[in-house]
Design a protein around this motif. Structure first.
Motif, PDB file in Angstrom:
ATOM      1  N   GLY A 117       0.811  -1.222   0.000  1.00  0.00           N
ATOM      2  CA  GLY A 117       0.000   0.000   0.000  1.00  0.00           C
ATOM      3  C   GLY A 117       0.838   1.262   0.000  1.00  0.00           C
ATOM      4  N   LYS A 118       0.132   2.355  -0.258  1.00  0.00           N
ATOM      5  CA  LYS A 118       0.764   3.672  -0.318  1.00  0.00           C
ATOM      6  C   LYS A 118       1.488   3.995   1.005  1.00  0.00           C
ATOM      7  CE  LYS A 118      -0.726   8.340  -1.362  1.00  0.00           C
ATOM      8  NZ  LYS A 118      -1.819   9.225  -1.057  1.00  0.00           N
ATOM      9  N   ASP A 119       0.923   3.484   2.110  1.00  0.00           N
ATOM     10  CA  ASP A 119       1.493   3.766   3.432  1.00  0.00           C
ATOM     11  C   ASP A 119       2.560   2.741   3.832  1.00  0.00           C
ATOM     12  OD1 ASP A 119      -0.031   1.514   3.670  1.00  0.00           O
ATOM     13  OD2 ASP A 119      -1.199   2.169   5.386  1.00  0.00           O
ATOM     14  N   GLY A 120       2.935   1.853   2.896  1.00  0.00           N
ATOM     15  CA  GLY A 120       3.948   0.843   3.203  1.00  0.00           C
ATOM     16  C   GLY A 120       3.358  -0.411   3.828  1.00  0.00           C
ATOM     17  N   LYS A 166       6.733  -3.176  -4.963  1.00  0.00           N
ATOM     18  CA  LYS A 166       6.197  -1.926  -4.433  1.00  0.00           C
ATOM     19  C   LYS A 166       5.470  -1.087  -5.487  1.00  0.00           C
ATOM     20  CE  LYS A 166       8.483  -1.890  -0.247  1.00  0.00           C
ATOM     21  NZ  LYS A 166       8.601  -3.331  -0.253  1.00  0.00           N
ATOM     22  N   SER A 167       5.855  -1.232  -6.758  1.00  0.00           N
ATOM     23  CA  SER A 167       5.302  -0.278  -7.726  1.00  0.00           C
ATOM     24  C   SER A 167       3.863  -0.596  -8.113  1.00  0.00           C
ATOM     25  CB  SER A 167       6.182  -0.173  -8.962  1.00  0.00           C
ATOM     26  OG  SER A 167       6.973  -1.307  -9.114  1.00  0.00           O
ATOM     27  N   ARG A 168       3.140   0.442  -8.440  1.00  0.00           N
ATOM     28  CA  ARG A 168       1.766   0.374  -8.943  1.00  0.00           C
ATOM     29  C   ARG A 168       1.734  -0.585 -10.136  1.00  0.00           C
ATOM     30  NH1 ARG A 168      -3.144   2.944 -10.493  1.00  0.00           N
ATOM     31  NH2 ARG A 168      -3.741   4.442  -8.916  1.00  0.00           N
ATOM     32  N   GLY A 169       0.749  -1.442 -10.170  1.00  0.00           N
ATOM     33  CA  GLY A 169       0.649  -2.387 -11.288  1.00  0.00           C
ATOM     34  C   GLY A 169       1.346  -3.710 -10.979  1.00  0.00           C
ATOM     35  N   ILE A 191     -10.631   0.634  -8.562  1.00  0.00           N
ATOM     36  CA  ILE A 191     -10.296  -0.655  -7.936  1.00  0.00           C
ATOM     37  C   ILE A 191      -8.845  -0.663  -7.467  1.00  0.00           C
ATOM     38  CG2 ILE A 191      -9.974  -3.135  -8.420  1.00  0.00           C
ATOM     39  CD1 ILE A 191     -12.515  -3.067 -10.005  1.00  0.00           C
ATOM     40  N   VAL A 192      -7.974  -0.182  -8.336  1.00  0.00           N
ATOM     41  CA  VAL A 192      -6.553  -0.190  -8.010  1.00  0.00           C
ATOM     42  C   VAL A 192      -6.269   0.747  -6.830  1.00  0.00           C
ATOM     43  CG1 VAL A 192      -4.318   0.542  -8.940  1.00  0.00           C
ATOM     44  CG2 VAL A 192      -5.740  -1.029 -10.235  1.00  0.00           C
ATOM     45  N   ALA A 193      -6.949   1.894  -6.790  1.00  0.00           N
ATOM     46  CA  ALA A 193      -6.745   2.838  -5.681  1.00  0.00           C
ATOM     47  C   ALA A 193      -7.191   2.206  -4.355  1.00  0.00           C
ATOM     48  CB  ALA A 193      -7.494   4.132  -5.939  1.00  0.00           C
ATOM     49  N   ILE A 194      -8.242   1.404  -4.407  1.00  0.00           N
ATOM     50  CA  ILE A 194      -8.685   0.713  -3.180  1.00  0.00           C
ATOM     51  C   ILE A 194      -7.656  -0.366  -2.816  1.00  0.00           C
ATOM     52  CG2 ILE A 194     -10.455  -0.797  -2.176  1.00  0.00           C
ATOM     53  CD1 ILE A 194     -12.544   0.750  -3.837  1.00  0.00           C
ATOM     54  N   GLN A 195      -7.219  -1.118  -3.813  1.00  0.00           N
ATOM     55  CA  GLN A 195      -6.284  -2.217  -3.538  1.00  0.00           C
ATOM     56  C   GLN A 195      -4.951  -1.722  -2.963  1.00  0.00           C
ATOM     57  OE1 GLN A 195      -6.462  -3.936  -7.481  1.00  0.00           O
ATOM     58  NE2 GLN A 195      -7.936  -5.501  -6.837  1.00  0.00           N
ATOM     59  N   TYR A 196      -4.476  -0.588  -3.475  1.00  0.00           N
ATOM     60  CA  TYR A 196      -3.177  -0.068  -3.016  1.00  0.00           C
ATOM     61  C   TYR A 196      -3.338   0.937  -1.868  1.00  0.00           C
ATOM     62  CZ  TYR A 196      -1.002  -2.246  -7.092  1.00  0.00           C
ATOM     63  OH  TYR A 196      -0.551  -3.150  -8.026  1.00  0.00           O
ATOM     64  N   ALA A 197      -4.536   0.972  -1.292  1.00  0.00           N
ATOM     65  CA  ALA A 197      -4.805   1.848  -0.131  1.00  0.00           C
ATOM     66  C   ALA A 197      -4.484   3.304  -0.428  1.00  0.00           C
ATOM     67  CB  ALA A 197      -4.032   1.362   1.095  1.00  0.00           C
ATOM     68  N   GLU A 198      -4.822   3.713  -1.649  1.00  0.00           N
ATOM     69  CA  GLU A 198      -4.583   5.117  -2.005  1.00  0.00           C
ATOM     70  C   GLU A 198      -5.800   5.980  -1.698  1.00  0.00           C
ATOM     71  OE1 GLU A 198      -1.631   3.867  -5.689  1.00  0.00           O
ATOM     72  OE2 GLU A 198      -3.570   4.751  -6.131  1.00  0.00           O
ATOM     73  N   LYS A 199      -6.924   5.308  -1.411  1.00  0.00           N
ATOM     74  CA  LYS A 199      -8.138   6.042  -1.059  1.00  0.00           C
ATOM     75  C   LYS A 199      -8.986   5.192  -0.109  1.00  0.00           C
ATOM     76  CE  LYS A 199     -11.342   6.529  -4.108  1.00  0.00           C
ATOM     77  NZ  LYS A 199     -12.077   6.904  -5.322  1.00  0.00           N
ATOM     78  N   PRO A 200      -9.961   5.810   0.547  1.00  0.00           N
ATOM     79  CA  PRO A 200     -10.784   5.019   1.470  1.00  0.00           C
ATOM     80  C   PRO A 200     -11.515   3.889   0.747  1.00  0.00           C
ATOM     81  CG  PRO A 200     -11.220   7.384   1.701  1.00  0.00           C
ATOM     82  CD  PRO A 200     -10.347   7.225   0.496  1.00  0.00           C
ATOM     83  N   ASP A 201     -11.823   2.854   1.496  1.00  0.00           N
ATOM     84  CA  ASP A 201     -12.479   1.670   0.935  1.00  0.00           C
ATOM     85  C   ASP A 201     -13.900   1.590   1.504  1.00  0.00           C
ATOM     86  OD1 ASP A 201     -13.341  -0.887   0.280  1.00  0.00           O
ATOM     87  OD2 ASP A 201     -11.973  -1.896   1.673  1.00  0.00           O
ATOM     88  N   GLY A 203     -15.392  -2.116   2.377  1.00  0.00           N
ATOM     89  CA  GLY A 203     -14.840  -3.051   3.380  1.00  0.00           C
ATOM     90  C   GLY A 203     -14.130  -4.228   2.743  1.00  0.00           C
ATOM     91  N   TRP A 204     -13.501  -4.028   1.597  1.00  0.00           N
ATOM     92  CA  TRP A 204     -12.860  -5.131   0.870  1.00  0.00           C
ATOM     93  C   TRP A 204     -11.396  -5.323   1.245  1.00  0.00           C
ATOM     94  CZ3 TRP A 204     -15.051  -3.008  -4.357  1.00  0.00           C
ATOM     95  CH2 TRP A 204     -16.380  -3.429  -4.490  1.00  0.00           C
ATOM     96  N   ARG A 205     -10.802  -4.260   1.760  1.00  0.00           N
ATOM     97  CA  ARG A 205      -9.359  -4.270   1.956  1.00  0.00           C
ATOM     98  C   ARG A 205      -9.037  -4.700   3.381  1.00  0.00           C
ATOM     99  NH1 ARG A 205      -7.959   1.363   0.331  1.00  0.00           N
ATOM    100  NH2 ARG A 205      -8.287   1.956   2.482  1.00  0.00           N
ATOM    101  N   GLU A 206      -7.990  -5.518   3.531  1.00  0.00           N
ATOM    102  CA  GLU A 206      -7.571  -5.880   4.896  1.00  0.00           C
ATOM    103  C   GLU A 206      -6.069  -5.667   5.038  1.00  0.00           C
ATOM    104  OE1 GLU A 206      -7.472  -9.519   8.132  1.00  0.00           O
ATOM    105  OE2 GLU A 206      -8.311  -9.919   6.170  1.00  0.00           O
ATOM    106  N   LYS A 207      -5.707  -4.848   6.038  1.00  0.00           N
ATOM    107  CA  LYS A 207      -4.274  -4.607   6.276  1.00  0.00           C
ATOM    108  C   LYS A 207      -3.732  -5.760   7.112  1.00  0.00           C
ATOM    109  CE  LYS A 207      -1.104  -0.966   7.501  1.00  0.00           C
ATOM    110  NZ  LYS A 207      -0.912   0.438   7.817  1.00  0.00           N
ATOM    111  N   ILE A 208      -2.661  -6.386   6.634  1.00  0.00           N
ATOM    112  CA  ILE A 208      -2.158  -7.555   7.365  1.00  0.00           C
ATOM    113  C   ILE A 208      -0.743  -7.355   7.893  1.00  0.00           C
ATOM    114  CG2 ILE A 208      -3.648  -9.155   6.108  1.00  0.00           C
ATOM    115  CD1 ILE A 208      -1.018 -10.080   4.664  1.00  0.00           C
ATOM    116  N   GLY A 209      -0.181  -6.205   7.607  1.00  0.00           N
ATOM    117  CA  GLY A 209       1.184  -5.991   8.115  1.00  0.00           C
ATOM    118  C   GLY A 209       1.728  -4.660   7.682  1.00  0.00           C
TER     119      GLY A 209
END
Ligand code: COI
Length: 355
Positions: A77-80, A128-131, A336-346, A349-355
């Motif tokens: 994600g954007k926040d690492g 790390k890169s987008r895509g 979709i990609v912005a949600i997956q990479y945590a670049e915007k709010p979800d 409720g699809w995204r789960e941060k695991i680390g």
């Protein structure tokens, strides 16, 4: 159940240039395995060095195709942070596939715990890169050795993971699709809505023939009338005709894609006119001819959103959206990609941060 970890003693070299990542060619240092037999159920969960499996040549998966799999991704994600996208839905679908080919279901909580542990062990592999992303391939095979035709008593569930770039060589450029009117992928009552290996083996000849003619993939029609649009084997299909966004309904012969479902929910959330309905190939080509077919795109975990620029049916080529990526396809991809990479709010409720 305890998940034992036995770390690899020798680590592989990681890729240095993320722009060169292909799909499904590299695998990390470790894999996750869980055994099953009818007496003990699932047991012996372990993470160990990635390596060959030892299988009896008579193992049932090698003869009668008791094999199922899933495909999902983890993102940096954007926040690492490390993020999963709708992973629980993948394991629920794995169990749906398992029921259809008489394989044992897996506890979804155990599968999630095992997956997270594996990803964290190999977290340095997540590009790390987008895509780019970490592709995850949960797989279940029948391991019991016998040659009569019946469900096995022993199984192995395993997960392998590896860094990937885009699935199609075209990346986000539109792909060319050949409408298959000779071969059939699945029929009502068959296994078309499961991720079992045979569905993919069955698709290879048509895909190879289409590839020789310069196409990326084939679009399958229904197995009975060869009239209704089904899916592209690695993707579900969407068409935008006038202001209506159409995708084939889940009638049992196509896969219930998780990206398909995400697209449906997003466009409904946007207030657009989304229909899950039968769409015939005649309707698609008539709309293409009259200029009413605004866009066509495929959806899938591996492919994300893949615009379709050309469709060929009975030797006639139809250009869609000027052969370019359409506005909605682009907007959906970005969302979709912005949600997956945590670049915007979800909001879903699809995204789960695991680390
Ligand atoms: C996926 O989209 O992850 C799939 O499983 C499709 C595929 C590459 C077979």
């Amino acid at each position: 159940m305890e998940i034992k970890v036995n770390l690899a003693t020798k680590l592989k070299e990681k890729p240095t240039d993320e722009s060169k990542l292909a799909f499904g060619e590299l695998f990390t240092d470790h894999m996750l395995l869980i055994d099953y037999d009818t007496n003990r159920g699932w047991h012996n969960a372990r993470i160990e060095a990635y390596g060959y499996l030892r299988l009896d040549p008579a193992a049932a998966c090698l003869h009668y195709g008791q094999e199922i799999f899933e495909g999902l991704k983890a993102y940096s994600g954007k926040d690492g942070g490390i993020y999963l996208f709708r992973a629980v839905d993948n394991f629920k679908r794995l169990n749906h596939s398992a029921r259809r080919v008489c394989m044992p279901e897996l506890d979804v909580d155990l599968a999630m715990e095992a997956l997270k542990k594996l990803i964290l062990v190999d977290r340095e592999w997540i590009p790390k890169s987008r895509g780019t992303s970490l592709y995850i391939r949960p797989t279940m095979i029948a391991t019991e050795a016998f040659l009569s035709v019946h469900p096995a008593s022993n199984y192995l569930f395993y997960i392998i993971i590896g860094p990937v770039g885009s699935y199609y060589r075209e990346g986000l450029n539109p792909v060319k699709i050949y409408v298959e009117d000779k071969y059939v992928r699945a029929a009502a009552g068959g296994t078309g809505d499961t991720k079992t290996a045979g569905n993919y083996a069955n698709s290879l000849l048509a895909a190879e023939e289409a590839k020789k003619k310069g196409f990326t993939q084939v679009l399958w029609l229904d197995g009975c009338e060869k009239r209704w649009v089904e899916e592209v084997g690695t993707m579900n299909m969407f068409f935008v005709i006038d202001d209506e966004i159409i995708t084939a309904p889940l009638t049992g012969s196509i896969l219930g894609g998780i990206t398909r479902d995400s697209v449906i929910r997003i466009v409904r959330h946007w207030g657009l006119n989304m229909k899950e309905r039968l769409v015939s190939i005649d309707e698609v080509v008539a709309a293409a001819t009259s200029g009413r077919l605004k866009e066509a795109f495929g959806t899938g975990t591996a492919a994300v959103i893949s615009p379709v620029g050309h469709i060929t049916y009975k030797d006639k080529d139809y250009v869609i959206a000027g052969g370019k990526m359409g506005e909605l396809s682009q907007k959906l991809y970005d969302e979709i990609v912005a949600i997956q990479y945590a670049e915007k709010p979800d909001p879903y409720g699809w995204r789960e941060k695991i680390g």
